[in-house]
Motif scaffolding. Structure first.
Motif, PDB file in Angstrom:
ATOM      1  N   LYS A 440       3.595  -3.758  -4.331  1.00  0.00           N
ATOM      2  CA  LYS A 440       4.803  -4.592  -4.329  1.00  0.00           C
ATOM      3  C   LYS A 440       6.175  -4.230  -4.827  1.00  0.00           C
ATOM      4  O   LYS A 440       7.199  -4.494  -4.318  1.00  0.00           O
ATOM      5  CB  LYS A 440       4.377  -6.066  -5.378  1.00  0.00           C
ATOM      6  CG  LYS A 440       5.557  -7.009  -5.494  1.00  0.00           C
ATOM      7  CD  LYS A 440       4.911  -8.123  -6.292  1.00  0.00           C
ATOM      8  CE  LYS A 440       5.984  -9.462  -6.273  1.00  0.00           C
ATOM      9  NZ  LYS A 440       5.693 -10.457  -7.244  1.00  0.00           N
ATOM     10  N   LEU A 441       5.822  -3.164  -6.024  1.00  0.00           N
ATOM     11  CA  LEU A 441       7.398  -2.532  -6.458  1.00  0.00           C
ATOM     12  C   LEU A 441       7.734  -1.635  -5.365  1.00  0.00           C
ATOM     13  O   LEU A 441       9.077  -1.705  -5.127  1.00  0.00           O
ATOM     14  CB  LEU A 441       6.800  -1.634  -7.836  1.00  0.00           C
ATOM     15  CG  LEU A 441       7.963  -0.967  -8.572  1.00  0.00           C
ATOM     16  CD1 LEU A 441       9.041  -1.950  -9.141  1.00  0.00           C
ATOM     17  CD2 LEU A 441       7.531  -0.261  -9.623  1.00  0.00           C
ATOM     18  N   LEU A 442       7.222  -0.769  -4.967  1.00  0.00           N
ATOM     19  CA  LEU A 442       7.482  -0.017  -3.802  1.00  0.00           C
ATOM     20  C   LEU A 442       7.994  -0.674  -2.473  1.00  0.00           C
ATOM     21  O   LEU A 442       8.774  -0.384  -1.833  1.00  0.00           O
ATOM     22  CB  LEU A 442       6.738   1.118  -3.693  1.00  0.00           C
ATOM     23  CG  LEU A 442       6.234   2.226  -4.742  1.00  0.00           C
ATOM     24  CD1 LEU A 442       5.248   2.765  -4.591  1.00  0.00           C
ATOM     25  CD2 LEU A 442       7.585   2.888  -5.457  1.00  0.00           C
ATOM     26  N   GLY A 443       7.411  -1.708  -2.277  1.00  0.00           N
ATOM     27  CA  GLY A 443       7.524  -2.284  -0.975  1.00  0.00           C
ATOM     28  C   GLY A 443       8.590  -3.303  -0.980  1.00  0.00           C
ATOM     29  O   GLY A 443       9.288  -3.370  -0.056  1.00  0.00           O
ATOM     30  N   GLU A 444       9.214  -3.817  -2.044  1.00  0.00           N
ATOM     31  CA  GLU A 444      10.350  -4.740  -2.125  1.00  0.00           C
ATOM     32  C   GLU A 444      11.387  -4.017  -2.731  1.00  0.00           C
ATOM     33  O   GLU A 444      12.431  -4.811  -2.306  1.00  0.00           O
ATOM     34  CB  GLU A 444       9.857  -5.779  -3.209  1.00  0.00           C
ATOM     35  CG  GLU A 444       8.729  -6.949  -2.905  1.00  0.00           C
ATOM     36  CD  GLU A 444       8.409  -7.856  -3.870  1.00  0.00           C
ATOM     37  OE1 GLU A 444       9.125  -7.904  -4.894  1.00  0.00           O
ATOM     38  OE2 GLU A 444       7.535  -8.573  -3.513  1.00  0.00           O
ATOM     39  N   HIS A 445      11.525  -2.780  -3.128  1.00  0.00           N
ATOM     40  CA  HIS A 445      12.584  -2.209  -3.515  1.00  0.00           C
ATOM     41  C   HIS A 445      12.724  -0.687  -2.834  1.00  0.00           C
ATOM     42  O   HIS A 445      11.818  -0.105  -2.732  1.00  0.00           O
ATOM     43  CB  HIS A 445      12.621  -1.875  -5.117  1.00  0.00           C
ATOM     44  CG  HIS A 445      12.376  -3.201  -5.786  1.00  0.00           C
ATOM     45  ND1 HIS A 445      13.440  -4.167  -6.036  1.00  0.00           N
ATOM     46  CD2 HIS A 445      11.391  -3.622  -6.536  1.00  0.00           C
ATOM     47  CE1 HIS A 445      12.967  -5.369  -6.834  1.00  0.00           C
ATOM     48  NE2 HIS A 445      11.723  -4.990  -7.137  1.00  0.00           N
ATOM     49  N   ASP A 446      13.825  -0.399  -2.953  1.00  0.00           N
ATOM     50  CA  ASP A 446      14.384   1.102  -2.070  1.00  0.00           C
ATOM     51  C   ASP A 446      14.046   2.065  -3.331  1.00  0.00           C
ATOM     52  O   ASP A 446      14.948   2.653  -3.765  1.00  0.00           O
ATOM     53  CB  ASP A 446      15.750   0.936  -1.699  1.00  0.00           C
ATOM     54  CG  ASP A 446      15.956   2.083  -1.022  1.00  0.00           C
ATOM     55  OD1 ASP A 446      15.148   2.977  -0.678  1.00  0.00           O
ATOM     56  OD2 ASP A 446      17.021   2.465  -0.375  1.00  0.00           O
ATOM     57  N   ILE A 447      12.807   2.484  -3.530  1.00  0.00           N
ATOM     58  CA  ILE A 447      12.453   3.394  -4.579  1.00  0.00           C
ATOM     59  C   ILE A 447      11.982   4.571  -3.769  1.00  0.00           C
ATOM     60  O   ILE A 447      10.957   4.566  -2.864  1.00  0.00           O
ATOM     61  CB  ILE A 447      11.373   2.957  -5.512  1.00  0.00           C
ATOM     62  CG1 ILE A 447      11.919   1.777  -6.082  1.00  0.00           C
ATOM     63  CG2 ILE A 447      10.933   3.740  -6.271  1.00  0.00           C
ATOM     64  CD1 ILE A 447      10.948   0.811  -6.946  1.00  0.00           C
ATOM     65  N   ALA A 448      12.660   5.842  -4.191  1.00  0.00           N
ATOM     66  CA  ALA A 448      12.161   7.007  -3.684  1.00  0.00           C
ATOM     67  C   ALA A 448      11.245   7.870  -4.484  1.00  0.00           C
ATOM     68  O   ALA A 448      10.914   9.026  -3.897  1.00  0.00           O
ATOM     69  CB  ALA A 448      13.355   7.961  -3.030  1.00  0.00           C
ATOM     70  N   PHE A 449      11.140   7.696  -5.711  1.00  0.00           N
ATOM     71  CA  PHE A 449      10.454   8.713  -6.707  1.00  0.00           C
ATOM     72  C   PHE A 449       9.938   7.918  -7.706  1.00  0.00           C
ATOM     73  O   PHE A 449      10.416   6.782  -8.140  1.00  0.00           O
ATOM     74  CB  PHE A 449      11.631   9.458  -7.255  1.00  0.00           C
ATOM     75  CG  PHE A 449      11.150  10.457  -8.340  1.00  0.00           C
ATOM     76  CD1 PHE A 449      10.782  11.634  -8.006  1.00  0.00           C
ATOM     77  CD2 PHE A 449      11.105  10.104  -9.862  1.00  0.00           C
ATOM     78  CE1 PHE A 449      10.411  12.446  -8.844  1.00  0.00           C
ATOM     79  CE2 PHE A 449      10.800  11.110 -10.376  1.00  0.00           C
ATOM     80  CZ  PHE A 449      10.442  12.298 -10.145  1.00  0.00           C
ATOM     81  N   VAL A 450       8.505   8.212  -8.029  1.00  0.00           N
ATOM     82  CA  VAL A 450       7.815   7.501  -9.123  1.00  0.00           C
ATOM     83  C   VAL A 450       7.217   8.397 -10.091  1.00  0.00           C
ATOM     84  O   VAL A 450       6.809   9.720  -9.818  1.00  0.00           O
ATOM     85  CB  VAL A 450       6.643   6.775  -8.588  1.00  0.00           C
ATOM     86  CG1 VAL A 450       5.835   6.302  -9.770  1.00  0.00           C
ATOM     87  CG2 VAL A 450       6.934   5.632  -7.799  1.00  0.00           C
ATOM     88  N   LYS A 451       7.805   8.323 -11.415  1.00  0.00           N
ATOM     89  CA  LYS A 451       7.287   9.087 -12.404  1.00  0.00           C
ATOM     90  C   LYS A 451       6.203   8.444 -13.090  1.00  0.00           C
ATOM     91  O   LYS A 451       6.262   7.342 -13.776  1.00  0.00           O
ATOM     92  CB  LYS A 451       8.374   9.421 -13.340  1.00  0.00           C
ATOM     93  CG  LYS A 451       8.028   9.959 -14.825  1.00  0.00           C
ATOM     94  CD  LYS A 451       9.072  10.301 -15.907  1.00  0.00           C
ATOM     95  CE  LYS A 451       8.583  11.041 -17.064  1.00  0.00           C
ATOM     96  NZ  LYS A 451       9.786  11.342 -18.134  1.00  0.00           N
TER      97      LYS A 451
END
Length: 742
Positions: A440-451
């Motif tokens: 949900k976090l990655l699908g709903e927002h334009d996020i390119a990197f996860v720490k």
């Protein structure tokens, strides 16, 4: 690359620079014979055969056993130990066949099948060799071919038998929080040297690799045998020397408090244990492992972005306004990725609450997370975010709803570390929760990197709703579930890069790096301390995979004061990041930082893809130096970083001899300075240049360079360059380019 001599019953694995030979002796024991410089397999035939010393040492050939199962006259560290349904705890494995296969990419695989003489169990020993690499990938597949359970008490990945050497020097790393990857070496005497973790992840107190030499190998020369284990949980590597001078190194999943019940028809696959031989010293060992990671381990092939992380600027005091202000300054200095750290979710205003509640805090982000993401994107940067999905605060909605989701024993208090507990991610409900909220976090927002962080070792290792006789499977199940979660997220979001982070430099290994694009080697960002941490990291792991931050002038760790240039140079030897509070930097500091970032982007292909050379000739002179060599648009190129700790008694520094260049080519040498700073440049073979002055006012392009000198690769490697380093914590950066005739 892989052959079997039917007449002599010899298996041989050949690479360009090594041979590995084992065979079946007259007792049917799979006996290791040779590992080292290339030889003909047939020449190893006289080494095959059983040996006897006395009735107390009646099976010396088993000291060099290729697969060391526990049973009969085997008393060394076993590779496989089982418990049968009838209480028997003994294995008698016999050779049952083999096969050699070749994949379309050229990789060859040898599978040797062993079968117990009385019970329905098989062990498949698997060896893989890839073209162009002097490495062997080993693991085992244990198969229950019967209709009753078999308990695996120990199932290791491989046993590496070392040749007869005059001495056996073991090199490894040790550490602690803020002091990871510290190199150690010691001679092996009779007995066992055990390297391990029992904390639930790879651990920063040790790292799962070894190197052994005769005691004389250096960075540039000498024979080195080595191995690196790909497992991100409890692991163990045992270097064992017998009274007869044989050394065998066994490694895999730690058998402490660990068992696995193998049901009828089930299989158990051990993690990969990669081993190799290098005739060119520790440097050649490292470069071989780095190239292997770049080509066959790391999921990301692109250059890593220059990132800015807001943690040290704001800690938990996160809000949209302040993050946007930091993003504007991060863009000014040339960052390509803006990462918001802990504190953006739930009731997370400190480390005592909110962990596990992965919804955006509406008070901190009244317009949602997309307001910040949109601003970051408008500034030309990608957006990244911090998560810690495996842990939970007791003060959280998640824990109040699911208190049994954490590891615990019903009769014991639940130990809190950093005010948190560890979730049982092998529980389908927990696993589903993590995959769902991350999707949900990655699908709903334009996020390119996860720490992805993990700040908690495992305690009270009890699993609810799991059979009592299988509780010791926890340590394996956690890691397997972690891999499955990461694999699923990477499948769903192939454009997202992931960084592994765990209590500083924990959970860094060849298993995790198959899913993580980069790794966080230590919470210690002191630029001087980082030199030893990053050196130890580089013995096995590639520079591109190492995230390095530039933080404040006064180190929060040691109160040490270093220049901005020194801090950048230290961080530029890996994947560059910035973690300082840019709101407190002056305009002059921002301009200097922008120019240094621009420099890094120019040399990034060399640092993140070139061959690394640790230059150790000046170790006694308080100088650290590292060089990167590769090919660019202008031919062969190299970058040199050198760091002076402290100058004493007015002593000068001898010349630094470079490595990895073509002796017959000619090279131009450039000094790289910023913001109008000027130095006298290197002196090569007695000739001194005019120095270079670089305009760093805007920092929106590469530095202005002027060639200092032109010399042959032979002169640079045999005579060297002068190091005009002075005082305390001085550093320099030289760029060396092949001179091409028009």
């Amino acid at each position: 690359m892989i052959q079997f001599d039917t007449d002599r019953r010899l298996f041989s694995i050949s690479t360009a620079g090594s041979s590995y030979v084992f065979g079946l002796n007259e007792k049917g024991v799979l006996q290791h014979l040779y590992w080292g410089d290339p030889v003909a397999a047939a020449d190893c035939a006289p080494l095959l055969g059983s040996r006897l010393h006395s009735s107390f040492d009646a099976a010396l050939d088993r000291d060099a056993e290729e697969f060391a199962y526990w049973g009969g006259l085997s008393y060394m560290e076993p590779t496989l130990k089982v418990r049968w349904h009838d209480g028997v705890r003994d294995l008698r494995m016999a050779y049952a066949g083999h096969r050699i296969e070749r994949a379309d990419d050229g990789k060859e695989t040898l599978t040797v099948v062993l079968r117990d003489e009385a019970y329905p169990l098989e062990a498949h020993l698997i060896y893989g060799v890839r073209p162009g690499h002097d490495l062997i990938e080993r693991h085992a597949l244990i198969v229950n071919t019967g209709d009753r359970d078999v308990v695996l008490e120990s199932a290791q990945s491989a046993a590496w038998s070392l040749p007869e050497l005059r001495d056996y020097r073991l090199t490894h790393v040790t550490g602690k929080w803020a002091g990871e990857f510290q190199l150690r070496s010691a001679s092996l005497t009779e007995g066992k040297k055990v390297l391990e973790s029992r904390r639930g992840f790879t651990d920063g107190h040790a790292n799962p690799w070894f190197a052994i030499d005769e005691g004389t190998a250096t960075e540039e020369s000498g024979k080195v045998w080595f191995g690196a284990l790909g497992w991100s949980g409890n692991w163990k590597i045992v270097a064992e020397k017998t009274a007869f001078g044989r050394v065998r190194v066994t490694g895999g999943i730690n058998d402490f408090d660990s068992e696995w019940t193998l049901g009828p028809g089930e299989r158990f696959e051990t993690p990969s244990f990669v081993g190799g031989y290098a005739a060119g010293g520790f440097g050649a060992m490292s470069r071989g492992l780095h190239r292997y990671q770049y080509e066959h381990v790391s999921p990301g092939r692109d250059l890593r972005k220059v990132l800015y992380n807001s943690w040290e600027a704001t800690y938990f005091d996160v809000n949209a306004k302040d993050q946007i202000a930091l993003a504007e300054r991060a863009a000014m200095v040339g960052a390509e990725l803006f990462v918001i750290d802990d504190g953006w979710f739930g009731q997370r205003s400190h480390d005592r609450a909110g962990l596990g509640d992965w919804t955006v805090n509406a008070e901190k982000f009244p317009n949602g997370l997309d307001e910040l993401i949109g601003k970051v994107r408008d500034l030309g940067m990608a957006f990244g975010i911090w998560v810690e999905p495996e842990a939970v605060n007791p003060d959280s909605d998640l824990y109040r709803s699911h208190p049994d989701w954490v590891y615990h024993f019903p009769t014991r208090a639940r130990t809190e570390l950093r005010n948190q507990l560890v979730l049982d991610i092998s529980n389908p409900g927990v696993k589903g929760y993590i995959v769902d909220f991350m999707s949900k976090l990655l699908g709903e927002h334009d996020i390119a990197f996860v720490k992805w962080d993990m700040n908690r070792t495992i305690t009270e290792p009890g699993m609810q709703d799991h059979p009592l006789n299988r509780q010791k499977e926890l340590w394996i199940r956690h890691v397997r579930s972690l891999y499955e979660i990461w694999a699923e997220l990477r499948r769903r979001f192939p454009g997202v890069a992931f960084e592994t982070c765990a209590g500083g430099g924990s959970r860094i290994d060849l298993g995790m790096l198959r899913y993580a694009d980069q790794a966080w080697p230590s919470d210690n960002t002191d630029a001087f301390d980082r030199l030893s941490i990053q050196e130890g990291f580089s013995y096995v792991y590639a520079p591109k995979l190492m995230t390095c931050w530039v933080t404040e002038a006064v180190s929060g760790m040691n109160k040490r004061v270093t220049s901005l240039k020194y801090r950048f140079h230290s961080a530029m030897t890996g994947t560059l990041g910035i973690g300082a509070n840019l709101n407190e930097w002056s305009e002059e500091q921002l301009r200097e930082a922008a120019a240094l970032v621009a420099q890094y982007k120019e040399i990034r292909p060399l640092v993140q893809g070139g061959r690394q050379y640790r230059l150790r000739a000046l170790e006694h002179k308080s100088v650290d130096a590292v060089q990167y060599v590769g090919a660019g648009d202008m031919g062969e190129e190299s970058v040199l970083f050198a760091f002076l700790h402290a100058q004493k008694l007015g002593d000068g520094l001898p010349r630094l001899r470079l490595q990895g260049l073509d002796p017959d080519k000619r090279y131009e040498i450039y000094g790289m300075e910023v913001d109008g700073a000027k130095d006298d440049g290197p002196e090569v073979d007695g000739v001194k240049g005019d120095g270079a002055e670089i305009d760093g006012v805007k920092g929106d392009g590469p530095e202005v360079e002027r060639a200092k000198d032109v010399r042959s690769g032979r002169a640079l490697m045999r005579i060297g360059v002068e190091l005009p380093l002075r005082g305390d914590f001085d550093s320099l950066l030289y760029r060396i380019r092949e001179l091409r005739q028009p």
